[in-house]
Write a protein that holds these residues in place. Structure first.
Motif, mmCIF file in Angstrom:
data_model
loop_
_atom_site.group_PDB
_atom_site.id
_atom_site.type_symbol
_atom_site.label_atom_id
_atom_site.label_comp_id
_atom_site.label_asym_id
_atom_site.label_seq_id
_atom_site.Cartn_x
_atom_site.Cartn_y
_atom_site.Cartn_z
ATOM 1 N N LEU A 162 0.833 -1.206 0.000
ATOM 2 C CA LEU A 162 0.000 0.000 0.000
ATOM 3 C C LEU A 162 0.864 1.251 0.000
ATOM 4 O O LEU A 162 0.646 2.187 -0.779
ATOM 5 C CB LEU A 162 -0.916 -0.010 1.225
ATOM 6 N N LEU A 163 1.877 1.262 0.845
ATOM 7 C CA LEU A 163 2.742 2.433 0.956
ATOM 8 C C LEU A 163 3.651 2.570 -0.266
ATOM 9 O O LEU A 163 3.945 3.682 -0.711
ATOM 10 C CB LEU A 163 3.557 2.356 2.251
ATOM 11 N N LEU A 164 4.085 1.438 -0.822
ATOM 12 C CA LEU A 164 4.827 1.477 -2.081
ATOM 13 C C LEU A 164 3.969 2.113 -3.177
ATOM 14 O O LEU A 164 4.432 2.951 -3.955
ATOM 15 C CB LEU A 164 5.219 0.064 -2.520
ATOM 16 N N GLY A 165 2.716 1.703 -3.212
ATOM 17 C CA GLY A 165 1.805 2.226 -4.220
ATOM 18 C C GLY A 165 1.583 3.717 -4.085
ATOM 19 O O GLY A 165 1.276 4.397 -5.070
ATOM 20 N N ARG A 166 1.732 4.230 -2.881
ATOM 21 C CA ARG A 166 1.584 5.671 -2.650
ATOM 22 C C ARG A 166 2.884 6.435 -2.887
ATOM 23 O O ARG A 166 2.949 7.644 -2.655
ATOM 24 C CB ARG A 166 1.053 5.931 -1.242
ATOM 25 N N GLY A 167 3.919 5.714 -3.334
ATOM 26 C CA GLY A 167 5.156 6.376 -3.722
ATOM 27 C C GLY A 167 6.128 6.639 -2.600
ATOM 28 O O GLY A 167 7.083 7.400 -2.764
ATOM 29 N N ALA A 203 5.196 -2.860 -8.597
ATOM 30 C CA ALA A 203 4.456 -2.911 -7.336
ATOM 31 C C ALA A 203 3.383 -1.822 -7.299
ATOM 32 O O ALA A 203 2.269 -2.046 -6.810
ATOM 33 C CB ALA A 203 5.414 -2.756 -6.154
ATOM 34 N N VAL A 204 3.705 -0.642 -7.818
ATOM 35 C CA VAL A 204 2.713 0.432 -7.888
ATOM 36 C C VAL A 204 1.535 -0.009 -8.757
ATOM 37 O O VAL A 204 0.368 0.167 -8.400
ATOM 38 C CB VAL A 204 3.336 1.723 -8.459
ATOM 39 N N ILE A 205 1.847 -0.596 -9.911
ATOM 40 C CA ILE A 205 0.797 -1.096 -10.796
ATOM 41 C C ILE A 205 -0.072 -2.108 -10.053
ATOM 42 O O ILE A 205 -1.307 -2.043 -10.096
ATOM 43 C CB ILE A 205 1.404 -1.755 -12.051
ATOM 44 N N ALA A 206 0.555 -3.040 -9.349
ATOM 45 C CA ALA A 206 -0.195 -4.088 -8.643
ATOM 46 C C ALA A 206 -1.095 -3.493 -7.565
ATOM 47 O O ALA A 206 -2.221 -3.955 -7.360
ATOM 48 C CB ALA A 206 0.772 -5.096 -8.024
ATOM 49 N N ALA A 207 -0.609 -2.454 -6.877
ATOM 50 C CA ALA A 207 -1.405 -1.843 -5.808
ATOM 51 C C ALA A 207 -2.701 -1.263 -6.351
ATOM 52 O O ALA A 207 -3.765 -1.380 -5.727
ATOM 53 C CB ALA A 207 -0.584 -0.767 -5.104
ATOM 54 N N TYR A 208 -2.631 -0.635 -7.523
ATOM 55 C CA TYR A 208 -3.836 -0.066 -8.128
ATOM 56 C C TYR A 208 -4.672 -1.136 -8.826
ATOM 57 O O TYR A 208 -5.900 -1.151 -8.742
ATOM 58 C CB TYR A 208 -3.458 1.027 -9.132
ATOM 59 N N GLU A 209 -3.996 -2.029 -9.514
ATOM 60 C CA GLU A 209 -4.686 -3.022 -10.326
ATOM 61 C C GLU A 209 -5.534 -3.958 -9.475
ATOM 62 O O GLU A 209 -6.610 -4.399 -9.886
ATOM 63 C CB GLU A 209 -3.658 -3.821 -11.123
ATOM 64 N N THR A 210 -5.050 -4.272 -8.275
ATOM 65 C CA THR A 210 -5.776 -5.181 -7.401
ATOM 66 C C THR A 210 -6.821 -4.467 -6.553
ATOM 67 O O THR A 210 -7.559 -5.112 -5.805
ATOM 68 C CB THR A 210 -4.806 -5.901 -6.443
#
Length: 226
Positions: A162-167, A203-210
């Motif tokens: 989650l935090l990776l996805g938020r950059g 990982a960012v893609i996965a956070a949004y995609e899922t």
């Protein structure tokens, strides 16, 4: 020493980038090439750490070259683009590219980008990040959602994703989770391994995609959903 290949079909562009990079004491531009096929060959023959790839080149374009280089070598790939004319962002990142840079970037930003990618981090220009998220949202709207992928993760690994996805950087994640950076690196490595991801961009893609992160939602809402 960071070994670099610069691939762009415009001679002035690639020689200009090469000159900027060669001015750094810890950089070595091992090849300048004008098409994707030559970039793939250079990646195999010269073992660079980073390959800068123009998206649009004659013969084998940057996207096809990125797929080959990421699949067949350990080099990190950064795509060079004018962006507004390119439709390759999502595919290139899935192919394993570690980021996108706009061709009109500043000298210092180019140098910084190469160092960031060579260190194993990922990099995207803000406008490209917005485009990426928009693409993921469209994919989700079309029914391409795979939340079950997250079942392989522990609760702490989901928080990390989650935090990776938020950059957030490793240091910022460590502060948020009240753990050491070493522990964060372990969690990140585990997330990438369990989900079969090449790097933080994927990982960012996965956070949004899922659906772990929903664009426009508050961080607390997304965290609660996790």
């Amino acid at each position: 020493m960071i070994r670099i290949v610069v691939a762009d079909d415009q001679e002035l562009v690639r020689s200009g980038f090469a000159m900027i990079l060669e001015a750094q004491a810890d950089f070595d531009v091992v090849a300048e090439v004008g098409d994707g096929g030559a970039a793939v060959a250079a990646a195999h023959d010269l073992s660079p750490d980073v390959v800068l790839l123009d998206v649009r080149m004659p013969g084998m374009d940057g996207l096809r070259a990125a797929r080959r280089i990421c699949a067949e070598t350990t080099a990190k790939v950064v795509m060079l683009t004018t962006f507004d004319q390119d439709d390759y962002v999502y595919d290139a990142l899935y192919a394993g590219a570690s980021g996108f840079l706009l061709k009109d970037l500043r000298r210092d930003d180019l140098v910084h980008a190469v160092r960031v990618v060579a260190s194993g981090e990922a990099l995207l220009a803000p406008t490209v990040t917005q485009r990426l998220i928009a693409d993921v949202v469209r994919q989700r709207a079309a029914g391409v959602v795979t939340p079950h992928r997250l079942d392989a993760l522990t609760a702490r690994e989901r928080e990390t994703l989650l935090l990776l996805g938020r950059g957030l950087s490793n240091a910022e994640i460590a502060a948020a989770l009240v753990v050491s950076e070493h522990t964060v690196k372990t969690h990140v490595s585990s997330v990438l391994g369990k989900l079969g991801l090449r790097d933080r961009i994927q990982a960012v893609i996965a956070a949004y995609e899922t659906g772990l992160i929903v664009p426009g939602s508050a961080a607390s809402d997304s965290a609660a959903d996790s």
